[in-house]
Write a protein that holds these residues in place. Structure first.
Motif, PDB file in Angstrom:
ATOM      1  N   ILE A 281       0.974  -1.530  -0.089  1.00  0.00           N
ATOM      2  CA  ILE A 281       0.068  -0.536   0.434  1.00  0.00           C
ATOM      3  C   ILE A 281       1.141   0.983  -0.267  1.00  0.00           C
ATOM      4  O   ILE A 281       0.883   2.308  -0.316  1.00  0.00           O
ATOM      5  N   GLU A 282       2.205   0.958   0.554  1.00  0.00           N
ATOM      6  CA  GLU A 282       2.520   1.918   0.422  1.00  0.00           C
ATOM      7  C   GLU A 282       3.593   2.665  -0.701  1.00  0.00           C
ATOM      8  O   GLU A 282       3.613   3.878  -1.330  1.00  0.00           O
ATOM      9  N   LEU A 283       3.098   1.916  -1.988  1.00  0.00           N
ATOM     10  CA  LEU A 283       3.217   2.503  -3.102  1.00  0.00           C
ATOM     11  C   LEU A 283       2.705   3.640  -3.244  1.00  0.00           C
ATOM     12  O   LEU A 283       2.817   3.758  -4.990  1.00  0.00           O
ATOM     13  N   ALA A 284       1.657   3.549  -3.471  1.00  0.00           N
ATOM     14  CA  ALA A 284      -0.187   4.222  -3.719  1.00  0.00           C
ATOM     15  C   ALA A 284       0.847   5.880  -3.803  1.00  0.00           C
ATOM     16  O   ALA A 284       2.166   5.766  -3.517  1.00  0.00           O
ATOM     17  N   ASP A 285       0.514   6.668  -4.629  1.00  0.00           N
ATOM     18  CA  ASP A 285       0.708   7.999  -5.246  1.00  0.00           C
ATOM     19  C   ASP A 285      -0.333   8.769  -3.559  1.00  0.00           C
ATOM     20  O   ASP A 285       0.411  10.197  -3.006  1.00  0.00           O
ATOM     21  N   SER A 286      -1.453   8.208  -3.490  1.00  0.00           N
ATOM     22  CA  SER A 286      -2.304   9.213  -2.575  1.00  0.00           C
ATOM     23  C   SER A 286      -2.650   8.579  -1.575  1.00  0.00           C
ATOM     24  O   SER A 286      -3.298   7.093  -2.348  1.00  0.00           O
ATOM     25  N   TRP A 287      -3.306   8.380  -0.590  1.00  0.00           N
ATOM     26  CA  TRP A 287      -4.354   8.004   0.543  1.00  0.00           C
ATOM     27  C   TRP A 287      -5.729   8.208   1.189  1.00  0.00           C
ATOM     28  O   TRP A 287      -4.895   9.700   1.400  1.00  0.00           O
ATOM     29  N   THR A 288      -6.156   8.052   1.294  1.00  0.00           N
ATOM     30  CA  THR A 288      -7.133   9.044   2.355  1.00  0.00           C
ATOM     31  C   THR A 288      -7.557   8.065   3.784  1.00  0.00           C
ATOM     32  O   THR A 288      -7.899   6.914   3.493  1.00  0.00           O
ATOM     33  N   THR A 289      -7.762   8.195   4.892  1.00  0.00           N
ATOM     34  CA  THR A 289      -8.129   7.475   6.209  1.00  0.00           C
ATOM     35  C   THR A 289      -8.813   8.807   6.995  1.00  0.00           C
ATOM     36  O   THR A 289      -8.911  10.160   7.526  1.00  0.00           O
ATOM     37  N   ASP A 290      -9.619   7.946   8.165  1.00  0.00           N
ATOM     38  CA  ASP A 290      -9.384   8.957   9.175  1.00  0.00           C
ATOM     39  C   ASP A 290      -9.888   9.026  10.330  1.00  0.00           C
ATOM     40  O   ASP A 290      -8.942   7.745  11.065  1.00  0.00           O
ATOM     41  N   ALA A 291      -9.304   9.715  11.294  1.00  0.00           N
ATOM     42  CA  ALA A 291      -9.185   9.496  12.561  1.00  0.00           C
ATOM     43  C   ALA A 291     -10.756   9.243  13.210  1.00  0.00           C
ATOM     44  O   ALA A 291     -10.421   8.584  14.041  1.00  0.00           O
ATOM     45  N   HIS A 292     -12.123  10.277  13.016  1.00  0.00           N
ATOM     46  CA  HIS A 292     -12.834   9.597  13.803  1.00  0.00           C
ATOM     47  C   HIS A 292     -13.094   8.808  13.772  1.00  0.00           C
ATOM     48  O   HIS A 292     -14.493   8.237  14.071  1.00  0.00           O
ATOM     49  N   LYS A 293     -13.062   7.663  12.954  1.00  0.00           N
ATOM     50  CA  LYS A 293     -13.506   5.923  12.959  1.00  0.00           C
ATOM     51  C   LYS A 293     -12.709   5.452  13.620  1.00  0.00           C
ATOM     52  O   LYS A 293     -12.479   5.516  14.878  1.00  0.00           O
ATOM     53  N   TRP A 294     -11.471   4.873  13.266  1.00  0.00           N
ATOM     54  CA  TRP A 294     -10.648   3.966  13.614  1.00  0.00           C
ATOM     55  C   TRP A 294      -9.223   4.149  15.388  1.00  0.00           C
ATOM     56  O   TRP A 294      -9.146   3.765  15.854  1.00  0.00           O
ATOM     57  N   LEU A 295      -9.480   5.838  14.807  1.00  0.00           N
ATOM     58  CA  LEU A 295      -8.351   6.608  16.003  1.00  0.00           C
ATOM     59  C   LEU A 295      -9.332   7.083  17.028  1.00  0.00           C
ATOM     60  O   LEU A 295      -8.506   7.668  17.791  1.00  0.00           O
ATOM     61  N   ASN A 296     -10.837   6.526  16.655  1.00  0.00           N
ATOM     62  CA  ASN A 296     -11.302   7.640  18.660  1.00  0.00           C
ATOM     63  C   ASN A 296     -11.297   8.412  18.757  1.00  0.00           C
ATOM     64  O   ASN A 296     -11.663   9.209  20.045  1.00  0.00           O
ATOM     65  N   THR A 297     -11.071   9.677  17.427  1.00  0.00           N
ATOM     66  CA  THR A 297     -11.180  10.885  17.526  1.00  0.00           C
ATOM     67  C   THR A 297     -12.494  11.431  17.761  1.00  0.00           C
ATOM     68  O   THR A 297     -13.297  10.748  17.146  1.00  0.00           O
ATOM     69  N   PRO A 298     -12.696  12.273  17.945  1.00  0.00           N
ATOM     70  CA  PRO A 298     -14.017  12.753  17.282  1.00  0.00           C
ATOM     71  C   PRO A 298     -14.318  13.629  16.255  1.00  0.00           C
ATOM     72  O   PRO A 298     -13.462  13.303  15.948  1.00  0.00           O
ATOM     73  N   TYR A 299     -15.743  13.551  15.484  1.00  0.00           N
ATOM     74  CA  TYR A 299     -16.157  14.588  14.402  1.00  0.00           C
ATOM     75  C   TYR A 299     -15.842  15.632  14.653  1.00  0.00           C
ATOM     76  O   TYR A 299     -15.569  16.441  15.571  1.00  0.00           O
ATOM     77  N   ASP A 300     -15.049  16.726  12.722  1.00  0.00           N
ATOM     78  CA  ASP A 300     -15.038  15.161  11.907  1.00  0.00           C
ATOM     79  C   ASP A 300     -13.526  15.561  11.758  1.00  0.00           C
ATOM     80  O   ASP A 300     -13.050  16.595  11.587  1.00  0.00           O
ATOM     81  N   SER A 301     -12.930  14.719  11.409  1.00  0.00           N
ATOM     82  CA  SER A 301     -11.675  14.475  11.016  1.00  0.00           C
ATOM     83  C   SER A 301     -10.730  13.569  10.603  1.00  0.00           C
ATOM     84  O   SER A 301     -10.679  12.158  10.543  1.00  0.00           O
ATOM     85  N   ALA A 302     -10.367  13.769   9.355  1.00  0.00           N
ATOM     86  CA  ALA A 302      -9.772  13.043   7.889  1.00  0.00           C
ATOM     87  C   ALA A 302      -8.521  13.902   7.678  1.00  0.00           C
ATOM     88  O   ALA A 302      -8.032  14.264   7.878  1.00  0.00           O
ATOM     89  N   MET A 303      -7.779  12.480   6.983  1.00  0.00           N
ATOM     90  CA  MET A 303      -6.562  12.888   6.188  1.00  0.00           C
ATOM     91  C   MET A 303      -6.725  13.125   4.792  1.00  0.00           C
ATOM     92  O   MET A 303      -7.068  11.755   4.173  1.00  0.00           O
ATOM     93  N   ILE A 304      -5.951  12.955   4.436  1.00  0.00           N
ATOM     94  CA  ILE A 304      -5.362  13.540   2.700  1.00  0.00           C
ATOM     95  C   ILE A 304      -3.426  13.066   3.182  1.00  0.00           C
ATOM     96  O   ILE A 304      -3.126  14.182   3.244  1.00  0.00           O
ATOM     97  N   ILE A 305      -3.079  12.192   2.520  1.00  0.00           N
ATOM     98  CA  ILE A 305      -1.884  11.837   2.310  1.00  0.00           C
ATOM     99  C   ILE A 305      -0.967  11.487   1.306  1.00  0.00           C
ATOM    100  O   ILE A 305      -1.908  11.255   0.518  1.00  0.00           O
ATOM    101  N   CYS A 306      -0.519  13.038   0.763  1.00  0.00           N
ATOM    102  CA  CYS A 306      -0.045  13.137  -0.758  1.00  0.00           C
ATOM    103  C   CYS A 306       2.122  12.937  -0.602  1.00  0.00           C
ATOM    104  O   CYS A 306       2.586  13.253  -0.027  1.00  0.00           O
ATOM    105  N   ARG A 307       2.031  11.656  -1.206  1.00  0.00           N
ATOM    106  CA  ARG A 307       3.551  11.333  -1.939  1.00  0.00           C
ATOM    107  C   ARG A 307       4.185  12.150  -2.220  1.00  0.00           C
ATOM    108  O   ARG A 307       5.333  12.168  -1.874  1.00  0.00           O
ATOM    109  N   TYR A 308       3.823  13.730  -2.901  1.00  0.00           N
ATOM    110  CA  TYR A 308       4.393  14.341  -3.702  1.00  0.00           C
ATOM    111  C   TYR A 308       3.853  15.657  -2.912  1.00  0.00           C
ATOM    112  O   TYR A 308       3.287  16.427  -2.979  1.00  0.00           O
ATOM    113  N   PRO A 309       4.838  16.188  -1.577  1.00  0.00           N
ATOM    114  CA  PRO A 309       4.003  17.348  -1.320  1.00  0.00           C
ATOM    115  C   PRO A 309       3.584  18.428  -2.588  1.00  0.00           C
ATOM    116  O   PRO A 309       2.611  19.192  -1.772  1.00  0.00           O
TER     117      PRO A 309
END
Ligand code: PLP
Length: 458
Positions: A281-309
Motif C-alpha cells: 500500500i505504501e507504493l500508492a500516490d495518495s491515501w485517505t483515512t479517517d481519525a474519527h473512525k478507528w483512531l477514536n477521535t471526535p468528528y470530524d477528522s480525516a486525512m489526505i496523505i500525498c506522496r508528493y507534497p
C-alpha cells in the motif's frame, strides 16, 4: 441589591453547566439505550418552534438541548454500538477538543495560529510513522474521508495533466487530454461521489472486477496508462477486505497511472499485527483515512496523505496577498481556509497511545470481531466473510428471518448495527471500532442475537 452578573461570570457559568451536562451524559453511556426509544423520538417535535424574534436565556437553550436532545442521541460513544464504522471518542481526544474549543483557533497557517501549525506538523509526521507510509508525504487534516478523497482525486488529475504539460489551473479541462478512472467494483460511495462532483462522469468510470472475496482481481485489471487514476481500497465496508496492493500497484505505477487508496478505516490495520493485509500500500500516490473512525477521535477528522507534497500544495494552494503561507500550511493542503485545527486531537491521541497503544486497540477490535463471528456461527447464523479485520457480515437462513432479526435487534435498545445487501441478499453487519467495547459487550451481542433468532423462529 444583588450585584448583577458580569458577562465573564455568565460565560463561566454557562460553560460549567455544559461541562457538567457532558459528564453526566458520558456517565450514562453504559446503560443508555443504543438507539433512542420511540418516545424520545416523538419528543423531538418540541424543537419545531418558530424562529424567535428576540434573545433569550442561553442556559435555557442548553437545558432544552440536553433534556430533549440527549435521549434522542444514538449511543455511538458507548460500548454496544456496532453500526457502520463509527468509533467513539477516547478521553484524551475529547479532552483535547475541549481545550482547543476554548482556544478557538483558525488553523489556516502559522500566521493565524502558531500552536496549531506546530502541532499539526508533528501530527502529520506521527501519522506517517504509525501508518508506516513514506516519511516525506504531505498530510492534510480535513473534515472527512469524503472531502479528503475529493482533494486527492483533484490533485491526481491536475498532476497527470501537468506531466504532459497541461496547465490545469489556467485552462481547466477545456480541451484537456482525457483522464480515465478505474475503480474497484466495491469502492465506497463517497469515492464515487468525489468523482461525480469532480466531473468524471459515472458512465465513464471503468470497473475493475472483483474476486471471490470482494477484492480487485489482479488478473482482470483493466488496461492502465499514464492518463489513468486507479482507486483501490483498504477495508471494504461489508467484509473488511483489502485489495491485493502488492500485486496491483507496481503494475499501475509501471504504466504511469496514479494510485489512490481509500483507507477510511482499513488503513489502520497497518498499525496492527494484521499489517500484512496492507502490504504494498505504501507504493500508492495518495491515501485517505479517517481519525474519527478507528483512531477514536471526535468528528470530524480525516486525512489526505500525498506522496508528493508539492503536488498537493499546488492543487490546494490558497495564498492571497493578505495571507500567504508555507507549502505545508493546512490551508494549502485541504479544502478549507479557515478551519478547526483538527490535527491537534490526533496528535494528543497518538501521544497518549503511542505505537503500542494504537496497535493494541486495533488488534483488540479485530480479535473481538473474530470472536463475535465465531459466536454467531455457533448460534446458527451464516457468517459471510473471513473477518480479516473488524467487520462481521452475517445473515439468517432466510431473507425474511434476516430482516426480522435485524429489526428486533435495532428495536431492543441494547445494541445497534445496520443491514446491508451482500451478493443480492439482505445481510447484517457488525463493526467493532469503539475503545469502550470490551469482550463482554461482544459476548452480550452474540447472546442477544441468539435469543432474538430463537424468538423470531417461533
Ligand atoms: C466511512 C467511509 C468513507 C467515508 O468517510 P467519511 O469520513 O464518512 O467521509 C469512505 N470509505 C470507506 C471505506 C468508509 O468506511
Amino acid at each position: 441589591m444583588a450585584k448583577e452578573e458580569s458577562e465573564a461570570e455568565k460565560e463561566q457559568k454557562l460553560l460549567s453547566d455544559a461541562d457538567e451536562r457532558s459528564l453526566h451524559y458520558i456517565r450514562g453511556n453504559p446503560t443508555r439505550r443504543v438507539f433512542p426509544s420511540p418516545s424520545s423520538l416523538s419528543s423531538l417535535s418540541s424543537f419545531d418552534e418558530p424562529f424567535p424574534s428576540s434573545p433569550s436565556s442561553p442556559s435555557l437553550t442548553l437545558s432544552l438541548l440536553d433534556t430533549l436532545g440527549s435521549p434522542a442521541t444514538t449511543a455511538t460513544n458507548g460500548p454496544s454500538y456496532f453500526g457502520f464504522v463509527i468509533g467513539a471518542s477516547l478521553p484524551i481526544a475529547a479532552a483535547t477538543e475541549r481545550l482547543v474549543l476554548a482556544w478557538d483557533q483558525s488553523g489556516a497557517s502559522f500566521l493565524t495560529s502558531p500552536i496549531s501549525s506546530k502541532i499539526e506538523t508533528i501530527a502529520g509526521k506521527w501519522i506517517l510513522e504509525v501508518l508506516n507510509l513514506p516519511n516525506n508525504c504531505a498530510v492534510g487534516f480535513g473534515t472527512s474521508a469524503s472531502a479528503c478523497t475529493l482533494v486527492a482525486l483533484a490533485a491526481a488529475r491536475r498532476e497527470l495533466l501537468s506531466r504532459v504539460g497541461w496547465d490545469f489551473d489556467n485552462n481547466g479541462l477545456f480541451g484537456a487530454p482525457e483522464i480515465k478512472v478505474v475503480i474497484s467494483e466495491l469502492i465506497h460511495i463517497t469515492v464515487k461521489k468525489a468523482l461525480r462532483v469532480l466531473g468524471f462522469g459515472m458512465n465513464r468510470l471503468i470497473i475493475a472486477p472483483m474476486d471471490h472475496y470482494g477484492r480487485v482481481d489482479p488478473s482482470k485489471l483493466p488496461p492502465l496508462d499514464s492518463f489513468t487514476i486507479l482507486c483501490l481500497q483498504a477495508g471494504e465496508l461489508n467484509t473488511g477486505e483489502f485489495d491485493p496492493f502488492s500485486q496491483i500497484i507496481p503494475l499501475a505505477k509501471k504504466a504511469g497511472a496514479w494510485v489512490h487508496v481509500d483507507g477510511a478505516f482499513g488503513l489502520w490495520a497497518r498499525a496492527s499485527s494484521r499489517s500484512e493485509l496492507t502490504e504494498g500500500i505504501e507504493l500508492a500516490d495518495s491515501w485517505t483515512t479517517d481519525a474519527h473512525k478507528w483512531l477514536n477521535t471526535p468528528y470530524d477528522s480525516a486525512m489526505i496523505i500525498c506522496r508528493y507534497p508539492h503536488v498537493l500544495a499546488g492543487a490546494m494552494n490558497s495564498d492571497a496577498v493578505y495571507m500567504s503561507g508555507s507549502a505545508d500550511s493546512q490551508k494549502n493542503l485541504t479544502l478549507e481556509f479557515s478551519r478547526r485545527p483538527r490535527g491537534i486531537s490526533i496528535w494528543a491521541t497518538l501521544r497518549v497511545l503511542g505505537r503500542d497503544g494504537v496497535k493494541e486497540m486495533v488488534d483488540r477490535h479485530c480479535n473481538l470481531a473474530k470472536r463475535i463471528g465465531e459466536g454467531l456461527g455457533k448460534q446458527g447464523f451464516e457468517v459471510l466473510n473471513r473477518v480479516v479485520i473488524n467487520q462481521v457480515l452475517f445473515r439468517c437462513a432466510t431473507d425474511e428471518q434476516t430482516q426480522k432479526v435485524l429489526q428486533a435487534a435495532q428495536a431492543s435498545g441494547k445494541t445497534w448495527f445496520g443491514g446491508t445487501n451482500w451478493q443480492g441478499r439482505p445481510a447484517m453487519r457488525i463493526s467493532v471500532s469503539s475503545w469502550r467495547t470490551q469482550q463482554s459487550h461482544g459476548d452480550e451481542v452474540v447472546a442477544l442475537l441468539g435469543r432474538i433468532a430463537a424468538e423470531c423462529a417461533k
